[in-house]
Design a protein around this motif. Structure first.
Motif, short mmCIF file in Angstrom:
data_model
loop_
_atom_site.label_atom_id
_atom_site.label_comp_id
_atom_site.label_asym_id
_atom_site.label_seq_id
_atom_site.Cartn_x
_atom_site.Cartn_y
_atom_site.Cartn_z
N THR A 1 0.86 -1.18 0.00
CA THR A 1 0.00 0.00 0.00
C THR A 1 0.89 1.24 0.00
O THR A 1 1.95 1.24 0.64
CB THR A 1 -0.90 0.02 1.25
N TYR A 2 0.45 2.28 -0.70
CA TYR A 2 1.27 3.48 -0.80
C TYR A 2 0.55 4.71 -0.26
O TYR A 2 -0.65 4.89 -0.52
CB TYR A 2 1.65 3.74 -2.26
N ILE A 3 1.30 5.52 0.47
CA ILE A 3 0.89 6.89 0.78
C ILE A 3 1.70 7.78 -0.16
O ILE A 3 2.93 7.76 -0.15
CB ILE A 3 1.17 7.26 2.25
N VAL A 4 1.00 8.53 -1.01
CA VAL A 4 1.64 9.35 -2.03
C VAL A 4 1.39 10.82 -1.70
O VAL A 4 0.25 11.28 -1.72
CB VAL A 4 1.09 9.03 -3.43
N LYS A 5 2.47 11.55 -1.39
CA LYS A 5 2.34 12.93 -0.94
C LYS A 5 2.73 13.91 -2.05
O LYS A 5 3.75 13.74 -2.72
CB LYS A 5 3.23 13.17 0.29
N ASP A 6 1.89 14.91 -2.24
CA ASP A 6 2.21 16.02 -3.13
C ASP A 6 3.46 16.73 -2.61
O ASP A 6 3.50 17.13 -1.43
CB ASP A 6 1.02 16.99 -3.14
N PRO A 7 4.51 16.90 -3.44
CA PRO A 7 5.73 17.53 -2.93
C PRO A 7 5.58 19.00 -2.58
O PRO A 7 6.43 19.55 -1.86
CB PRO A 7 6.73 17.36 -4.09
N SER A 8 4.50 19.64 -3.04
CA SER A 8 4.35 21.08 -2.79
C SER A 8 3.28 21.41 -1.76
O SER A 8 2.95 22.58 -1.56
CB SER A 8 4.02 21.80 -4.11
N SER A 9 2.73 20.39 -1.12
CA SER A 9 1.71 20.63 -0.08
C SER A 9 1.71 19.46 0.89
O SER A 9 2.48 18.51 0.74
CB SER A 9 0.32 20.80 -0.70
N ASN A 10 0.82 19.51 1.88
CA ASN A 10 0.69 18.41 2.84
C ASN A 10 -0.50 17.52 2.51
O ASN A 10 -1.09 16.92 3.41
CB ASN A 10 0.57 18.97 4.26
N HIS A 11 -0.83 17.42 1.22
CA HIS A 11 -1.94 16.57 0.81
C HIS A 11 -1.41 15.25 0.26
O HIS A 11 -0.31 15.19 -0.30
CB HIS A 11 -2.80 17.28 -0.24
N CYS A 12 -2.20 14.19 0.41
CA CYS A 12 -1.73 12.87 0.00
C CYS A 12 -2.89 12.01 -0.52
O CYS A 12 -4.07 12.37 -0.38
CB CYS A 12 -1.02 12.16 1.16
N ALA A 13 -2.51 10.88 -1.10
CA ALA A 13 -3.45 9.84 -1.52
C ALA A 13 -2.98 8.51 -0.97
O ALA A 13 -1.79 8.33 -0.69
CB ALA A 13 -3.54 9.78 -3.03
N ILE A 14 -3.90 7.58 -0.80
CA ILE A 14 -3.57 6.19 -0.46
C ILE A 14 -3.93 5.32 -1.65
O ILE A 14 -5.03 5.45 -2.21
CB ILE A 14 -4.34 5.73 0.79
N ILE A 15 -3.02 4.45 -2.05
CA ILE A 15 -3.25 3.51 -3.15
C ILE A 15 -3.32 2.10 -2.58
O ILE A 15 -2.40 1.63 -1.93
CB ILE A 15 -2.11 3.57 -4.19
N ASP A 16 -4.44 1.41 -2.81
CA ASP A 16 -4.60 -0.03 -2.52
C ASP A 16 -4.37 -0.38 -1.04
O ASP A 16 -3.39 -1.04 -0.67
CB ASP A 16 -3.69 -0.86 -3.42
N SER A 17 -5.29 0.05 -0.21
CA SER A 17 -5.21 -0.25 1.22
C SER A 17 -5.62 -1.69 1.52
O SER A 17 -6.21 -2.37 0.68
CB SER A 17 -6.12 0.71 2.00
N VAL A 18 -5.29 -2.14 2.73
CA VAL A 18 -5.58 -3.52 3.15
C VAL A 18 -6.34 -3.51 4.47
O VAL A 18 -5.97 -2.80 5.41
CB VAL A 18 -4.27 -4.32 3.32
N MET A 19 -7.40 -4.31 4.54
CA MET A 19 -8.11 -4.59 5.79
C MET A 19 -7.76 -6.02 6.19
O MET A 19 -7.81 -6.94 5.37
CB MET A 19 -9.62 -4.45 5.59
N ASP A 20 -7.36 -6.21 7.44
CA ASP A 20 -6.91 -7.53 7.91
C ASP A 20 -8.11 -8.44 8.15
O ASP A 20 -9.13 -8.02 8.70
CB ASP A 20 -6.12 -7.38 9.21
N ILE A 21 -7.96 -9.71 7.75
CA ILE A 21 -9.01 -10.69 8.02
C ILE A 21 -8.39 -12.02 8.43
O ILE A 21 -7.42 -12.48 7.83
CB ILE A 21 -9.93 -10.89 6.80
N ASN A 22 -8.93 -12.59 9.48
CA ASN A 22 -8.66 -13.99 9.83
C ASN A 22 -9.84 -14.76 9.26
O ASN A 22 -10.90 -14.84 9.88
CB ASN A 22 -8.55 -14.15 11.35
N TYR A 23 -9.65 -15.29 8.06
CA TYR A 23 -10.78 -15.88 7.33
C TYR A 23 -11.35 -17.08 8.07
O TYR A 23 -12.58 -17.25 8.15
CB TYR A 23 -10.31 -16.26 5.93
N ALA A 24 -10.49 -17.92 8.62
CA ALA A 24 -10.97 -19.11 9.32
C ALA A 24 -11.83 -18.76 10.52
O ALA A 24 -12.80 -19.45 10.84
CB ALA A 24 -9.77 -19.96 9.75
N ALA A 25 -11.48 -17.67 11.19
CA ALA A 25 -12.23 -17.24 12.38
C ALA A 25 -13.34 -16.26 12.05
O ALA A 25 -14.14 -15.91 12.92
CB ALA A 25 -11.27 -16.61 13.39
N GLY A 26 -13.39 -15.78 10.80
CA GLY A 26 -14.40 -14.80 10.44
C GLY A 26 -14.22 -13.49 11.19
O GLY A 26 -15.20 -12.85 11.58
#
Length: 293
Positions: A25-50
């Motif tokens: 996952t990436y945090i991409v920051k504009d070099p000329s400001s304090n604004h950013c984007a997130i690319i392809d975040s992840v939510m954790d799952i224990n699938y067996a335990a639901g």
């Protein structure tokens, strides 16, 4: 299509590797400001335990908060089949708009049928805040980004470019990793080859950031390369390999691959922009289609 490439803009890119799914996952920051984007975040799952947790997303939130950044966009390069998106959780904590390619409608229609979703499941992309078309632009602070339509792995794949950084999703892996599979519903090896060639038509010095890495041959995990390196060294498409050679290889290779272990929860959640589906009483609930995938 002419894309508005601007190599003079050099965003700050912070990578977060998720060991459970080999996702970056990436945090991409504009070099000329304090604004950013997130690319392809992840939510954790224990699938067996639901059980769903948010350690990976919380690490993103901590970094963005500690750095005093403002989150403008939460971008999905495609509907992932190997990890769950944390987009709604991140949006609740930090704001920002959730964006995906407009062909999400194709994915929603395809998997809406496979998972026997009722009429309450909207197949119009309305779960997302923005549906990108090929060449669409957007801003992160003062920095312009744009979306390139790159189908083949899925019908809704897009590569996102901000300044001299391109985020390849699953269209490409590191040069020694090759390319993504093309055998999911709606995938097409020929389209994937064409999409890769489109990405490789970007300037040689363009930085390319991968969504996944598996450390082939035991090497350390890596995620950054360049267009020039991919053209020269990518084991599936580099060195002038033809479309016919790629289709033959990719088709034969895909027949040998196992289904991703998290494909069933991932598709149900990600086609809803990261929301977990619920039963008729509003309880979070996932379905397991039998012999459906």
């Amino acid at each position: 299509m002419t894309y508005p490439v601007d190599l003079s803009v050099k965003p700050d890119v912070s990578a977060h590797f998720d060991e459970a799914t080999n996702t970056i996952t990436y945090i991409v920051k504009d070099p000329s400001s304090n604004h950013c984007a997130i690319i392809d975040s992840v939510m954790d799952i224990n699938y067996a335990a639901g059980r769903i947790t948010y350690d990976h997303a919380d690490a993103l939130i901590k970094e963005i908060t500690d750095r005093g950044l403002t989150l403008d966009w939460i971008i999905e390069t495609h509907v992932h089949a190997d990890h769950l998106s944390a987009a709604p959780y991140l949006q609740e904590k930090l704001g920002g708009r959730i964006g995906v390619g407009e062909k999400i409608l194709v994915v929603q229609d395809t998997f809406g049928k496979i998972f026997n979703e009722g009429t309450e499941f909207q197949r119009d992309g309305s779960q997302f805040d923005a549906l990108f078309k090929d060449g669409d632009t957007y801003t992160v602070g003062n920095m312009q980004g744009f979306a390139m339509y790159t189908p083949g792995h899925t019908p809704a794949c897009m590569v996102h470019v901000m300044g001299n950084a391109a985020f390849a999703g699953d269209t490409l892996f590191m040069p020694d990793g090759g390319s993504a599979r093309a055998d999911f519903p709606g995938g097409d090896a020929g389209q994937l080859y064409d999409s890769i060639q489109k990405v490789l038509s970007l300037p040689d010095e363009m930085r390319l950031f991968m969504c996944h890495d598996y450390g082939p041959n035991g090497r350390a995990i890596m995620w950054e390369t360049t267009v020039a390196e991919q053209k020269a060294d990518n084991i599936h498409v580099g060195g002038g390999k033809t479309r016919e050679e790629f289709i033959k290889f990719r088709t034969e290779r895909d027949k040998q691959l196992d289904v991703p272990k998290l494909i069933i929860p991932s598709l149900q959640v990600n086609m809803r922009a990261g929301e977990v589906p619920t039963d008729k009483d509003g309880n979070p609930m996932l379905k397991v289609p039998v012999n459906g995938l």
